[in-house]
Write an enzyme that holds these catalytic residues in place. Structure first.
Site, PDB file in Angstrom:
ATOM      1  N   HIS A 158       9.768  12.490  -0.139  1.00  0.00           N
ATOM      2  CA  HIS A 158       8.887  12.715  -1.294  1.00  0.00           C
ATOM      3  C   HIS A 158       7.522  13.143  -0.771  1.00  0.00           C
ATOM      4  CE1 HIS A 158       5.519  10.838  -3.648  1.00  0.00           C
ATOM      5  NE2 HIS A 158       6.017  11.651  -4.559  1.00  0.00           N
TER       6      HIS A 158
ATOM      7  N   ASN B 185       3.537  14.521  -2.445  1.00  0.00           N
ATOM      8  CA  ASN B 185       2.716  14.874  -3.599  1.00  0.00           C
ATOM      9  C   ASN B 185       1.288  15.087  -3.120  1.00  0.00           C
ATOM     10  OD1 ASN B 185       0.684  13.725  -5.819  1.00  0.00           O
ATOM     11  ND2 ASN B 185       2.458  14.620  -6.866  1.00  0.00           N
TER      12      ASN B 185
ATOM     13  N   HIS C  90       6.426   9.015  11.595  1.00  0.00           N
ATOM     14  CA  HIS C  90       5.092   8.419  11.524  1.00  0.00           C
ATOM     15  C   HIS C  90       4.146   9.031  12.557  1.00  0.00           C
ATOM     16  CE1 HIS C  90       5.110   5.203   8.475  1.00  0.00           C
ATOM     17  NE2 HIS C  90       6.426   5.261   8.637  1.00  0.00           N
TER      18      HIS C  90
END
Length: 299
Positions: free
Chosen positions: A104, A106, A139
């Site tokens: 995901h 955004n 990460h």
């Protein structure tokens, strides 16, 4: 800086991400659904179905404006009615192979007619089956993006993601987290553009990061146990989006565009009553890793 400047950037970002993901998938093509919002503005929803790697992927752009909904006025603790402008890109991708993770992303800009404005966004990863070395790599990429702008960003936004993407009713994280930030405001135009540069770096990192994970895992063999566990993990993803995600809940409560809002949901998911997490060892290992505050960089 005029708000339309940010919207144009997000529109170009949608184009570049769709092109890269199509190239990596090798078969699927995004179909565009252009729409207009009754209150003002509109967007372009793009969905890819039944590709070579991706079963369903959505890359949405929107730029909407108008009077701020009363619920938003209340949540922002505003004392007056104001108009708003909001633009951004939102992405969710559901692969076919259980070894390829859900992702995901955004990035967004919000502006009020009273002069307030801010940025928000982030990227997080939801592996069906956690592969620790890939979680570490993911990460590491996000830390590189953050460190180019401010070395305080990664630890701060990583913790924010752990806290936000958390299924409190199951006491487990949605996945292995990532970074999440919101309401990042600026005191002047120079500071605002620095924040925007960071937002651009986040958005522009997405396609390369996910393409790597697609290629790395797409050809791994899997069987019924992996597929069943994928559907179970997709079900947990649905639970978070419908029960806890602020954007989904707010959009549905304020008459947002339902098809675009629910684009994030997978085509298929399952819920098994009293799931026995010992029935699939790799699955149990994954469930044991769905915890906050794991230091993936040094894992």
């Amino acid at each position: 800086m005029r708000k339309e400047f940010f919207a144009e950037y997000f529109k170009d970002l949608q184009d570049s991400i769709c092109k890269k993901i199509e190239e990596t998938d090798g078969q699927g093509r995004f179909k565009e659904d252009a729409w207009k919002r009754e209150g003002g503005g509109g967007g372009r929803s793009r969905v890819l179905k039944n590709g070579n790697i991706l079963e369903k992927a959505g890359v949405n752009f929107s730029a909407v404006f108008g009077p701020l909904h009363p619920k938003m006025v209340s949540s922002l603790q505003l004392k007056e009615e104001v108009d708003f402008f909001a633009s951004g890109v939102s992405i969710v991708m559901h692969p076919m192979n259980p070894w390829v993770p859900i992702i995901h992303m955004n990035v967004r800009y919000f502006e009020l007619s009273n002069g307030e404005s801010w940025f928000g966004g982030g990227i997080d990863l939801t592996p069906h089956i956690v592969i620790p070395e890939q979680a570490k790599w993911f990460h590491q990429q996000l830390k590189k993006v953050c460190d180019k702008h401010d070395k305080s960003y990664y630890p701060k936004f990583k913790t924010w993601a752990d806290d936000y993407f958390f299924n409190t009713h199951r006491e487990e994280t949605r996945g292995i987290g990532g970074i999440f930030f919101d309401y990042v405001k600026s005191k002047n135009i120079e500071e605002k553009m620095k924040v925007f540069d960071f937002v651009k770096s986040v958005g522009e990192s997405f396609a390369d990061i996910y393409s790597h994970l697609m290629v790395e895992n797409a050809l791994k063999p899997f069987g019924k146990k992996e597929k069943d566990f994928q559907l179970l993990r997709r079900g947990r993803y649905v639970e978070f989006n419908l029960v806890h995600d602020r954007g989904t809940k707010f959009g549905l409560e304020t008459n947002g565009r339902t098809e675009s809002i629910l684009m994030s949901l997978p085509p298929l998911a399952s819920w098994e009553y009293m799931y026995d997490n010992k029935s699939y060892p790799e699955g149990k290992q994954t469930l044991d890793l769905l915890k906050k505050n794991i230091d993936w960089i040094n894992y």
